[in-house]
Design a protein around this motif. Structure first.
Motif, short mmCIF file in Angstrom:
data_model
loop_
_atom_site.label_atom_id
_atom_site.label_comp_id
_atom_site.label_asym_id
_atom_site.label_seq_id
_atom_site.Cartn_x
_atom_site.Cartn_y
_atom_site.Cartn_z
N GLU A 38 1.03 -1.00 0.24
CA GLU A 38 0.39 0.25 0.06
C GLU A 38 0.38 1.28 0.08
O GLU A 38 2.22 0.96 0.50
N LEU A 39 0.36 2.44 -0.36
CA LEU A 39 0.85 3.43 -0.15
C LEU A 39 1.11 3.98 0.72
O LEU A 39 -0.05 4.09 1.17
N ILE A 40 2.13 5.08 1.42
CA ILE A 40 2.18 5.86 2.16
C ILE A 40 1.88 7.26 1.75
O ILE A 40 1.34 7.70 0.55
N PRO A 41 1.05 8.23 2.76
CA PRO A 41 0.52 9.20 2.23
C PRO A 41 1.54 10.33 1.54
O PRO A 41 3.27 9.98 1.60
N ALA A 42 1.71 10.84 0.33
CA ALA A 42 2.45 11.48 -0.63
C ALA A 42 2.84 12.95 0.34
O ALA A 42 2.89 12.65 1.22
N GLU A 43 4.26 12.73 0.19
CA GLU A 43 5.32 14.41 0.76
C GLU A 43 4.16 15.82 1.33
O GLU A 43 4.01 16.06 1.51
N ASP A 44 3.00 15.92 0.20
CA ASP A 44 2.26 17.30 0.66
C ASP A 44 1.37 16.51 1.76
O ASP A 44 1.85 17.41 2.31
N ALA A 45 1.06 15.44 1.45
CA ALA A 45 -0.07 14.95 2.92
C ALA A 45 0.59 15.21 3.80
O ALA A 45 0.28 15.73 5.10
N LEU A 46 2.05 14.42 4.25
CA LEU A 46 2.32 14.67 5.53
C LEU A 46 2.82 15.44 5.54
O LEU A 46 2.71 15.82 7.09
N CYS A 47 4.03 16.71 4.47
CA CYS A 47 3.75 17.80 5.17
C CYS A 47 2.43 18.31 5.66
O CYS A 47 2.78 19.19 7.41
N ALA A 48 1.49 18.73 5.51
CA ALA A 48 0.07 19.35 6.11
C ALA A 48 -0.47 18.57 7.23
O ALA A 48 -0.65 19.67 7.85
N GLN A 49 -0.05 17.16 7.44
CA GLN A 49 -0.90 16.51 8.64
C GLN A 49 0.04 16.82 9.78
O GLN A 49 -0.23 17.32 10.58
N PHE A 50 1.43 16.48 9.52
CA PHE A 50 2.13 17.10 10.37
C PHE A 50 2.88 17.97 10.50
O PHE A 50 3.56 19.04 11.66
N ASP A 51 2.61 19.13 9.50
CA ASP A 51 2.80 20.69 9.57
C ASP A 51 4.83 20.26 10.30
O ASP A 51 5.18 21.33 10.63
N VAL A 52 5.67 20.16 8.65
CA VAL A 52 6.84 19.53 8.65
C VAL A 52 6.92 20.21 7.20
O VAL A 52 6.45 20.35 6.55
N SER A 53 8.63 20.55 7.09
CA SER A 53 9.05 20.54 5.54
C SER A 53 8.90 19.55 4.98
O SER A 53 8.40 18.76 5.50
N ARG A 54 9.24 19.62 3.57
CA ARG A 54 9.40 18.47 2.70
C ARG A 54 10.45 17.92 3.13
O ARG A 54 11.20 17.45 3.06
N ILE A 55 12.36 18.54 3.38
CA ILE A 55 12.93 17.83 3.84
C ILE A 55 12.62 17.54 4.83
O ILE A 55 13.58 16.15 5.29
N VAL A 70 10.25 0.61 3.49
CA VAL A 70 9.70 1.25 1.85
C VAL A 70 10.36 0.90 0.53
O VAL A 70 11.39 0.79 0.91
N GLU A 71 9.86 1.04 -0.57
CA GLU A 71 10.18 1.26 -1.39
C GLU A 71 9.65 3.23 -2.40
O GLU A 71 8.24 2.55 -1.93
N LYS A 72 10.77 3.38 -2.43
CA LYS A 72 9.84 4.68 -3.96
C LYS A 72 10.07 3.71 -5.23
O LYS A 72 10.82 3.29 -5.32
N ARG A 73 8.46 4.70 -5.56
CA ARG A 73 8.33 4.16 -7.13
C ARG A 73 8.48 4.80 -8.17
O ARG A 73 7.56 5.83 -7.87
N PRO A 74 9.41 5.97 -8.49
CA PRO A 74 9.35 6.88 -9.15
C PRO A 74 7.88 7.19 -10.12
O PRO A 74 7.77 6.37 -10.74
N GLY A 75 6.77 8.30 -10.01
CA GLY A 75 5.97 8.32 -10.82
C GLY A 75 4.85 8.15 -9.91
O GLY A 75 3.58 8.49 -10.32
N ARG A 76 5.06 7.02 -8.79
CA ARG A 76 3.88 6.17 -8.71
C ARG A 76 3.63 6.34 -6.52
O ARG A 76 2.43 6.45 -6.04
N GLY A 77 4.90 6.88 -6.13
CA GLY A 77 4.75 6.93 -5.26
C GLY A 77 5.50 6.31 -3.71
O GLY A 77 6.60 5.66 -4.62
N THR A 78 5.02 6.24 -2.43
CA THR A 78 5.79 5.68 -1.69
C THR A 78 5.64 3.82 -1.35
O THR A 78 4.65 4.48 -0.36
N PHE A 79 5.13 2.40 -1.46
CA PHE A 79 5.12 1.82 -0.85
C PHE A 79 5.78 0.69 0.58
O PHE A 79 6.94 1.52 0.14
#
Length: 267
Positions: A38-55, A70-79
């Motif tokens: 399954e996918l974990i939330p995208a970067e933008d979602a995690l940034c908003a959810q935890f009020d943290v930066s992309r870094i 987890v593993e990152k799949r380009p163009g698909r997300g982190t699974f």
């Protein structure tokens, strides 16, 4: 699916946000909030959810990836690719056997061997005179190139005369002492938590201020003489402490005891 609250991340000096986010996500994966594949939330979602930066998000996800969770799949997300082990082996060995296993399953780097005055607290526990010299050995144990723990041992000079850097590269400290005729008896252990200082952080490859487990072990011989004082530091993310308490020892110190170091106001 659980939705963590941003307040779970503490914004105080010494509490790295990316490590906190890493632990929250790791625990969610372990609980099944995000299943394998399954996918974990995208970067933008995690940034908003935890009020943290992309870094911060990227560093947390990178740590998950380093552990193989987890593993990152380009163009698909982190699974999610794996779940932290839920079932762990039960302790089925004694202290000496566990020390032998530890020596066999890790590689040692001898960082220091010297004869020096023992620190006051160590001298007291080893029943040495104040300022008495003892043999001091600091080692790093690693598994497959990953640092597992730093050990800082003190041994009375009369039993540690054969403790050298050369010998410690060949065999474990307990084996050197046993070759000297030492038969181990009583053991006292204390487990506490500390923040990684610059030296430990560098050796264990963790962030400065990262939480570490500190285990202090005082070993005696069969004649009840203290023969080794050792302090072990490790991260709970790679190692843990196993104990087995037999029924007859449940109401003794052998079962362990939580001691609170609070100064009570005068009555």
């Amino acid at each position: 699916m659980d939705t963590p609250n941003p307040s779970q991340l503490r914004r105080e000096p010494g509490t790295a946000l990316h490590r906190q986010l890493f632990m929250v996500l790791r625990d969610q994966i372990a609980r099944g909030a995000y299943g394998v594949g399954e996918l974990i939330p995208a970067e933008d979602a995690l940034c908003a959810q935890f009020d943290v930066s992309r870094i911060t998000v990227r560093r947390a996800v990178s740590d998950l990836e380093h552990l193989g969770l987890v593993e990152k799949r380009p163009g698909r997300g982190t699974f999610v690719r794996a779940v932290p082990r839920a079932q762990r082996p039960q302790p089925s060995f004694g202290l000496i056997e566990s020390l032998g296993r530890q020596a066999r399953e890790t590689e040692v780097t001898v960082l220091k061997v010297e004869t020096a005055p023992a620190p006051a607290t160590v001298a007291q526990q080893l029943q040495l005179e104040a300022g008495a010299v003892a043999v001091h050995a600091v080692r790093l144990r690693s598994a497959h190139g990953t640092p597992m723990m730093v050990t800082d041992a003190w041994v009375p000079q009369e039993v540690g005369r054969n403790v050298t850097a050369t010998e410690l590269q060949k065999r474990a400290l307990f084996e050197i002492l046993m070759a000297e005729g030492i038969k181990f008896g009583r053991v006292i252990q204390e487990v506490t938590a500390v923040a990684a200082d610059p030296v430990l952080a560098g050796l264990l490859r963790v962030d400065l201020g990262a939480p570490l487990v500190r285990l202090v072990r005082l070993l005696h011989d069969r004649r009840k003489r203290p023969v080794q004082h050792i302090t072990i530091h490790f991260t709970g993310e790679r190692s843990r402490v196993l104990m087995e308490v037999p029924a007859e020892a449940v109401n003794t110190m052998g079962a362990g005891q939580i001691v609170h170091d609070l100064e009570l106001p005068p009555g």
